[in-house]
Design an enzyme around this catalytic site. Structure first.
Site, short mmCIF file in Angstrom:
data_model
loop_
_atom_site.label_atom_id
_atom_site.label_comp_id
_atom_site.label_asym_id
_atom_site.label_seq_id
_atom_site.Cartn_x
_atom_site.Cartn_y
_atom_site.Cartn_z
N HIS A 12 -1.02 8.64 10.25
CA HIS A 12 0.05 7.93 10.97
C HIS A 12 0.85 7.11 9.95
O HIS A 12 0.27 6.49 9.09
CB HIS A 12 -0.54 7.02 12.05
N HIS A 59 -2.48 -2.56 13.77
CA HIS A 59 -1.85 -3.11 12.56
C HIS A 59 -1.27 -4.50 12.82
O HIS A 59 -0.13 -4.79 12.47
CB HIS A 59 -0.74 -2.19 12.07
N HIS A 192 -4.19 6.47 0.66
CA HIS A 192 -2.97 5.70 0.38
C HIS A 192 -3.32 4.23 0.15
O HIS A 192 -4.32 3.74 0.64
CB HIS A 192 -1.89 5.86 1.45
N GLU A 239 -8.56 3.95 6.31
CA GLU A 239 -8.32 4.38 7.70
C GLU A 239 -9.06 5.68 8.02
O GLU A 239 -9.19 6.05 9.19
CB GLU A 239 -6.82 4.57 7.95
C1 DHB Z 1 2.31 3.56 5.73
C2 DHB Z 1 1.03 4.05 6.00
C3 DHB Z 1 0.25 3.44 7.00
O1 DHB Z 1 -1.02 3.83 7.30
C4 DHB Z 1 0.75 2.39 7.75
O2 DHB Z 1 0.00 1.92 8.75
C5 DHB Z 1 2.03 1.89 7.45
C6 DHB Z 1 2.79 2.48 6.44
C7 DHB Z 1 3.16 4.22 4.69
O3 DHB Z 1 2.69 5.10 3.96
O4 DHB Z 1 4.34 3.88 4.62
FE FE Z 2 -1.92 2.60 8.91
#
Ligand code: DHB
Ligand code: FE
Length: 279
Positions: A12, A59, A192, A239
């Protein structure tokens, strides 16, 4: 008895909402990501779920850093989008299923998982966008039960605990006397990191091994502590704990219907998997 017909697990990212709003599905940047979803929709048309139990991380909408449940579950009649904005059109509210929620709560607390129970709950991109990817007309044909995992603030739950929560959640769903067809959806990851010295960190080798493990050896990631998983997948890549909860709801033997992996969307390595219980 209710039955889990399968699981959908997907990344997401708020930028997906902007891409949908601007109709960028065939844009070269977005196409490899959006192209992963038609087979998911075909599968959904075949399995026709009544309910989606959606495992994700909040979030900062319901829980901020001052109050952070490790696990929380919705028991509301309706869940409205209250995400941070980006100028994305508002989506229709999601219908809840309080009776099923309370059955899941009773069952999980009965198995010593002390979830925070939420009779009011708003949802963010981690909930709304995977739903919009599955049902692009955004006329949600399912009732929903949100399950939140703290992937945001230390101390984080362990991978082993998350997998066990998933197993207990699977038993809870299967013991509901109704005849609903249930899809468990998990969202987040894959690797990420949005902040700090390693901002932009992505680990393709780990992501692919993790995805493969969910088919062949679903408890594989439980050998790692959450701190090790942060090292391997990034501070937001953790996550993937949502993926483990979701995978835990299926029997040890599961069959991969479909998968996709693409780097990057926004800052994130995106993964997608559809799994079914082994027939
Ligand atoms: C991004 C990834 C995420 O999991 C999130 O919650 C908000 C932003 C991103 O890669 O921009
Ligand atoms: Fe996220």
């Amino acid at each position: 008895m209710a039955g889990i017909v399968g699981t959908i697990i997907t990344s997401h990212v708020p930028a997906i909402g902007r891409a949908i709003a601007r109709g960028l599905q065939d844009d070269p940047y977005w196409k490899p990501f959006f192209d992963g979803f038609p087979p998911v929709r075909d599968w959904l048309a075949k399995v026709r779920p009544d309910v989606v139990v959606l495992v994700y991380n909040d979030h900062g909408l319901n829980f901020f850093l001052d109050k952070m449940p490790t696990f929380a579950i919705g028991a509301a009649p309706e869940y409205r989008n209250a995400d941070e904005g980006w100028g994305i059109p508002t989506v229709a509210p999601f219908q809840g299923d309080p009776a099923l929620s309370w059955h899941l709560i009773e069952s999980l607390v009965g198995e010593d998982f002390d979830l925070t129970t939420c009779q009011e709950m708003v949802v963010d991109h981690a909930f709304t966008l995977p739903m919009a990817l599955c049902w692009p007309d955004q006329r949600w044909p399912v009732r929903t039960v949100p399950v939140c995992v703290n992937t945001v603030q230390v101390p984080l739950p362990s991978a082993a605990r998350c997998y066990k929560l998933g197993q207990a959640l699977g038993r809870a769903i299967e013991s509901w006397p109704g005849d609903e067809r249930v899809v468990v959806m998990g969202t987040g990851g894959l690797s990420h990191q949005l902040d700090g010295e390693r901002a932009g960190f992505i680990n393709k080798d780990f992501d692919l091994q993790f995805m493969e493990s969910l088919v062949s050896d679903p408890a594989w990631a439980t050998q790692f502590s959450s701190a090790q998983l942060v090292e391997l997948a990034g501070t937001q890549g953790i996550e993937l704990l949502n993926w483990l909860v979701t995978r835990g709801t299926l029997p040890a033997k599961a069959h991969k219907v479909h998968s996709n992996y693409h780097i990057p969307i926004s800052n994130t390595a995106s993964g997608l998997m559809v799994l079914e219980p082994f027939a």
